[in-house]
Structures are given as structure tokens and as C-alpha cells.
Design an enzyme around this catalytic site. Structure first.
Site, PDB file in Angstrom:
ATOM      1  N   CYS A  84      -3.433  10.895   0.553  1.00  0.00           N
ATOM      2  CA  CYS A  84      -2.877   9.762   0.374  1.00  0.00           C
ATOM      3  C   CYS A  84      -1.492  10.018   0.062  1.00  0.00           C
ATOM      4  CB  CYS A  84      -3.542   8.838  -0.605  1.00  0.00           C
ATOM      5  SG  CYS A  84      -5.465   8.918  -0.250  1.00  0.00           S
ATOM      6  N   LYS A  90       0.748  -1.220   0.125  1.00  0.00           N
ATOM      7  CA  LYS A  90      -0.015  -0.082  -0.130  1.00  0.00           C
ATOM      8  C   LYS A  90       0.907   1.182  -0.034  1.00  0.00           C
ATOM      9  CE  LYS A  90      -3.122   3.185   0.570  1.00  0.00           C
ATOM     10  NZ  LYS A  90      -4.153   3.408  -0.588  1.00  0.00           N
TER      11      LYS A  90
HETATM   12  N1  SAJ Z   1      -1.067  14.826  -9.700  1.00  0.00           N
HETATM   13  C1  SAJ Z   1      -0.229  15.588 -10.396  1.00  0.00           C
HETATM   14  N2  SAJ Z   1       0.580  14.676 -11.299  1.00  0.00           N
HETATM   15  C2  SAJ Z   1      -0.290  13.574 -11.831  1.00  0.00           C
HETATM   16  C3  SAJ Z   1      -1.008  12.982 -11.109  1.00  0.00           C
HETATM   17  C4  SAJ Z   1      -1.662  13.679 -10.045  1.00  0.00           C
HETATM   18  O1  SAJ Z   1       0.413  16.696  -9.769  1.00  0.00           O
HETATM   19  O2  SAJ Z   1       0.340  13.198 -13.111  1.00  0.00           O
HETATM   20  C5  SAJ Z   1      -1.731  15.344  -8.333  1.00  0.00           C
HETATM   21  C6  SAJ Z   1      -3.042  15.427  -8.327  1.00  0.00           C
HETATM   22  O3  SAJ Z   1      -3.253  16.670  -9.142  1.00  0.00           O
HETATM   23  C7  SAJ Z   1      -3.439  15.444  -6.856  1.00  0.00           C
HETATM   24  C8  SAJ Z   1      -2.526  14.396  -6.458  1.00  0.00           C
HETATM   25  O4  SAJ Z   1      -1.502  14.149  -7.450  1.00  0.00           O
HETATM   26  O5  SAJ Z   1      -3.382  16.727  -6.220  1.00  0.00           O
HETATM   27  C9  SAJ Z   1      -3.111  13.014  -6.255  1.00  0.00           C
HETATM   28  O6  SAJ Z   1      -4.243  12.676  -7.110  1.00  0.00           O
HETATM   29  P1  SAJ Z   1      -4.582  11.114  -7.690  1.00  0.00           P
HETATM   30  O7  SAJ Z   1      -5.864  11.367  -8.356  1.00  0.00           O
HETATM   31  O8  SAJ Z   1      -3.322  10.732  -8.476  1.00  0.00           O
HETATM   32  O9  SAJ Z   1      -4.565  10.260  -6.224  1.00  0.00           O
HETATM   33  P2  SAJ Z   1      -5.429  10.413  -4.938  1.00  0.00           P
HETATM   34  O10 SAJ Z   1      -4.554  10.909  -3.989  1.00  0.00           O
HETATM   35  O11 SAJ Z   1      -6.748  10.888  -5.099  1.00  0.00           O
HETATM   36  O12 SAJ Z   1      -5.650   8.617  -4.875  1.00  0.00           O
HETATM   37  C10 SAJ Z   1      -4.540   7.789  -4.445  1.00  0.00           C
HETATM   38  C11 SAJ Z   1      -4.554   6.430  -5.639  1.00  0.00           C
HETATM   39  N3  SAJ Z   1      -3.418   5.969  -5.652  1.00  0.00           N
HETATM   40  C12 SAJ Z   1      -2.815   5.598  -6.640  1.00  0.00           C
HETATM   41  O13 SAJ Z   1      -3.092   6.108  -7.860  1.00  0.00           O
HETATM   42  C13 SAJ Z   1      -1.567   4.931  -6.556  1.00  0.00           C
HETATM   43  C14 SAJ Z   1      -5.782   5.756  -5.067  1.00  0.00           C
HETATM   44  O14 SAJ Z   1      -5.625   4.548  -5.787  1.00  0.00           O
HETATM   45  C15 SAJ Z   1      -5.624   5.442  -3.575  1.00  0.00           C
HETATM   46  O15 SAJ Z   1      -6.541   4.477  -3.081  1.00  0.00           O
HETATM   47  C16 SAJ Z   1      -5.519   6.537  -2.753  1.00  0.00           C
HETATM   48  O16 SAJ Z   1      -4.472   7.371  -3.011  1.00  0.00           O
HETATM   49  C17 SAJ Z   1      -5.324   6.371  -1.409  1.00  0.00           C
HETATM   50  O17 SAJ Z   1      -6.223   6.322  -0.371  1.00  0.00           O
HETATM   51  O18 SAJ Z   1      -4.176   5.967  -0.948  1.00  0.00           O
END
Ligand code: SAJ
Length: 415
Positions: free
Chosen positions: A266, A212
Site C-alpha cells: 500500500c 485513498k
Molecule cells: N513504517 C516505517 N515507519 C513508521 C511506520 C511504518 O518505516 O513510522 C513502515 C513499516 O515498517 C512498513 C510500512 O511502513 O514497512 C507500512 O506499514 P503500516 O503498518 O504503516 O501500513 P500498511 O501498509 O500495513 O497499511 C496501510 C494503512 N494506511 C495508513 O495507515 C495510512 C492502512 O490503513 C491501509 O488500509 C493500507 O495501507 C492499504 O491497504 O492501503
């Protein structure tokens, strides 16, 4: 084994969708939370968090009597702990709520019960749960003394679901099941089999805990790489978005999107759990976190530079959420940027915030020089337009809407 009655401790972003989904599959669910408002809201048939379809499923399962919220755990066949594991002082994992939740189920535990931890946790936390229960209930046996024949089974089963798609991913995603014994893992598979259609992959609890943490760390490190490459591009006068698009044509390259920082509860948090567990080793993970944490400050500096040419600059800040098309502002870099900018600009600048997913500004932005306005007002009045979140309504703006404005697009969507 077919579970008929379970108890879910912690009814937040993960606990509530999980509880409601079990209840929708005919399992009787005792939901437990420490927050009175949350209990009242759920028992009223409403979800206290915004997530597609969640309201609907909570309403149905409360009405059918399958889901009910309480202050304290009650006897059940399985217990799922889904409470927050925040950071203390911004860097150190705090498993205090997991320990409290564990202590709260100890008095009602019975021979044959299964206990599952879902909260993102440092490696070793599932074993700590076992220690707490063992001390509280010397009358029962646990996997550490009786292996597969223990009275109580314990497993770590992290959630991996994406906000905005919680109910879909809960069912469809593959699930990691880390047992403290093989029998614990088997029972946990039986339990989640009530709704999971993805694969259920069995392993040990410490491996599952590390899986995780590694998933979100993988993402954070890769976003940091994108952010750092974008800064180098800026220094050299290269468009980072064009560069990344071209690089990603390589069959084995997938550079993520640079942005104003990483938000949510996360990806911006979990890498610190890895750093905390082995600070001397996890140097890359720490550096990546620091690269991403520095982003909001760098965006503020860029905006300040742009604002220098105006005596009383009006700055439109588009978006506060941590990612597009949701209302969640937890750890949102956009909120940090607006707050820091308002503090640094003092009385000279007006910040016109547009956030279609919020009805009022969050408390930390309650400042004289910040106003929540409509998109129309912001685009009419502002000298500078800063895109902080790529909500569809902002992405769809045309060049005509942005004519004569100084623009900072932190998401690379208007290029
Ligand atoms: N972000 C970037 N660049 C990118 C992708 C994302 O700057 O290329 C930023 C987004 O703007 C945002 C942050 O990262 O601020 C996180 O967004 P996200 O949509 O990638 O992920 P979360 O935090 O909403 O959810 C994550 C997910 N983990 C992964 O994709 C590995 C989800 O599957 C998990 O269940 C969740 O964390 C968790 O609960 O741990």
C-alpha cells in the site's frame, strides 16, 4: 435498501475479509476468484491468507452456505470489485485486472444493481468502469446519462483497513463513499451499513479515489522525512531515536519512525499513482518515494562495512516480514536487504535468517549463502546481528543475548 445477495470479485487481502464479513451478517455472498487454489481453499472452509480470526469466520460462513467461491460472477444485487492494482515497471499503475473484473460482471448485470470499486485506483478509474459497462450493456442506463435515475449505480469505496487488524477495522473504521451519482452513494451506504459502525462519509468518486491515495502518500512522505532526518543524525553522530523522542514532546510535532524502508502493498505503491497522475506537480511525493526506496541499499552498505573486519562473516538477519508480528513479505525491505547482501557478499559471508512467521525461505532467497535458522543458532553462530523487523520476539531479546556481537538495529528498539 436491504441487500440480500452480493458478488465479491477478487478474494484476496481485502475481498475475502469483506466477503466473509457480509456473509456473517446473513448476506448471501458469491465470491469470485481467478485462482483455482484460492477457490478450493475457501470452499473447504479455510482462509488462504493469515489474518487473526479470518479462518474462523470463513469456516463458519462457508459451513452455513452463506459464502461460496466460484470462477465467474453470477447475478446479484450488488457487485464489489476488490482485485489488485499493481505497478508496472515499478512505477506505473496497472488497472488491467479492474478492467477484466468489470468486463466479467457486465453479462450478469441487471437493472437496479449497484457496482462498487474497492481497489486502490488512479483518479478516474470508477468512470472507466462506467465506460466499460456502458459499452458492454447498451440496454442499461448509467449515472453519466441518467444521474440518480440510472438503471445501474456505481460508487468508489476504498478500503482503509490495516493488515493484522483487518476484521476489526473493516467494521470500526469510517468509510469514504464516492458515488458517480448521489443515489449511487446512498445505495453504497445502505450496503456497507450491514456491518460498518464507523461513519460513512459521502462524496464524489474522484474525490474518494484521491482520498485513498492521499492517506498512504501522507504516511510515505512522513516516513521519508523520518528516514532522511535519521541519516542526517547519523552523519552528525546523533542518536536519531533519542532525537525523535525529544522532538515529539512538542505538542504539534509527530515524527514517524525511521527504518530499513517501507514495505507492504500500500504505502510503498500508492504514491506512484499520485506521481503518475501529475508528474510535473507531485515532486515532493516522488522524492519521498525515492528516499524510502534507497533505504534497503543503504542498510546493505552499512552491513558490508561492519562485515569488513571478519574474514568469513556470519550475519544474523532478524525478520523478513514487512512489519512486526505478521507473516506478510510483500514489498518487504527486509527481503530486499537479505537478497542484495547475499548477492554482494558472494561466497565469503553466511546469512543466518530468523523469521518465526515463516516455515521456509521465500523463493527469491533460495541461495547457497542464505539459511533459515532458529534464533538460538543465529545468536550462537553470528558475528553480526542485524535487526530488520521489530517482531516482539526480537524486541524482547536482552543485552545478554547480544553480548559480543556487532549490532545493527534498523528499528531502534534495542537502544
Ligand atoms: N513504517 C516505517 N515507519 C513508521 C511506520 C511504518 O518505516 O513510522 C513502515 C513499516 O515498517 C512498513 C510500512 O511502513 O514497512 C507500512 O506499514 P503500516 O503498518 O504503516 O501500513 P500498511 O501498509 O500495513 O497499511 C496501510 C494503512 N494506511 C495508513 O495507515 C495510512 C492502512 O490503513 C491501509 O488500509 C493500507 O495501507 C492499504 O491497504 O492501503
Amino acid at each position: 435498501m436491504n441487500f440480500k445477495k452480493i458478488c465479491v470479485v477478487g478474494l484476496g487481502y481485502i475481498g475475502l475479509p469483506t466477503a466473509a464479513t457480509f456473509a456473517s451478517r446473513d448476506v448471501e455472498v458469491i465470491g469470485v476468484d481467478v485462482n483455482e487454489d484460492v477457490i478450493a481453499c475457501i470452499n473447504n472452509g479455510e482462509a488462504h491468507i493469515v489474518e487473526p480470526d479470518l479462518d474462523y469466520i470463513v469456516q463458519g460462513t462457508v459451513a452455513s452456505g452463506k459464502l461460496k467461491a466460484y470462477h465467474a460472477p453470477q447475478k446479484a444485487e450488488a457487485f464489489i470489485i476488490a482485485v489488485p492494482t499493481p505497478l508496472r515497471d515499478g512505477r506505473y499503475p496497472d488497472i488491467g485486472m479492474v478492467k477484466e473484473a468489470t468486463a466479467s460482471i457486465a453479462p450478469v448485470l441487471e437493472k437496479g444493481n449497484l457496482v462498487i470499486l474497492e481497489s486502490t485506483s488512479p483518479v478516474g478509474t470508477t468512470e472507466i468502469i462506467q465506460d466499460i459497462l456502458k459499452e458492454a450493456r447498451p440496454d442499461l442506463t448509467f449515472p453519466c446519462d441518467a444521474g440518480d435515475d440510472s438503471d445501474i449505480s456505481i460508487a468508489y469505496c476504498p478500503e482503509r483497513i490495516l493488515p493484522g487488524r483487518l476484521l476489526i477495522e473493516l467494521v470500526e473504521n469510517d468509510r469514504i463513499i464516492g458515488g458517480l451519482s448521489a443515489h449511487s452513494a446512498k445505495l453504497a451506504c445502505d450496503l456497507y451499513g450491514a456491518f460498518v459502525v464507523g461513519k460513512m462519509l459521502r462524496t464524489t468518486a474522484p474525490t474518494a479515489e484521491m482520498v485513498k491515495l492521499s492517506e498512504n502518500t501522507y504516511r510515505d512522505v512522513n516516513i521519508a522525512l523520518a528516514n532522511e532526518l535519521a541519516l542526517v543524525c547519523r552523519e552528525k553522530g546523533i542518536d536519531p531515536w533519542e532525537m525523535i523522542k525529544l522532538a515529539n514532546h512538542h505538542p504539534r510535532v509527530n515524527i514517524l519512525s525511521p527504518g530499513p524502508g517501507v514495505g507492504g502493498h500500500c504505502i510503498a505503491v500508492d504514491p506512484w499513482f499520485v506521481v503518475d497522475s501529475a508528474p510535473e506537480i507531485a515532486k515532493l511525493v516522488k522524492t519521498a518515494r525515492l528516499v524510502n526506496e534507497a533505504r534497503p541499499g543503504q542498510v546493505v552498505a552499512e552491513i558490508q562495512q561492519m562485515a569488513e573486519e571478519f574474514k568469513h562473516p556470519k550475519i544474523a538477519c532478524l525478520g523478513l516480514a514487512y512489519k512486526p508480528n505478521i507473516d506478510d513479505i510483500r514489498e518487504s525491505p527486509a527481503v530486499d536487504i537479505v537478497k542484495e547482501l547475499a548477492e554482494k557478499a558472494s561466497g565469503e559471508a553466511q546469512l543466518l535468517v530468523v523469521e518465526p512467521y515463516l516455515e521456509k525461505l521465500p523463493k527469491q532467497l533460495d541461495k547457497e549463502n542464505i539459511k533459515l535458522v532458529s534464533m538460538e543458532t543465529a545468536l550462537n553462530d553470528a558475528h553480526i546481528v542485524v535487526l530488520l523487523v521489530d517482531h516482539n520476539v526480537f524486541v524482547d531479546l536482552s543485552l545478554k543475548d547480544l553480548k559480543n556481537k556487532v549490532i545493527l538495529d534498523t528499528r531502534g528498539v534495542w537502544n
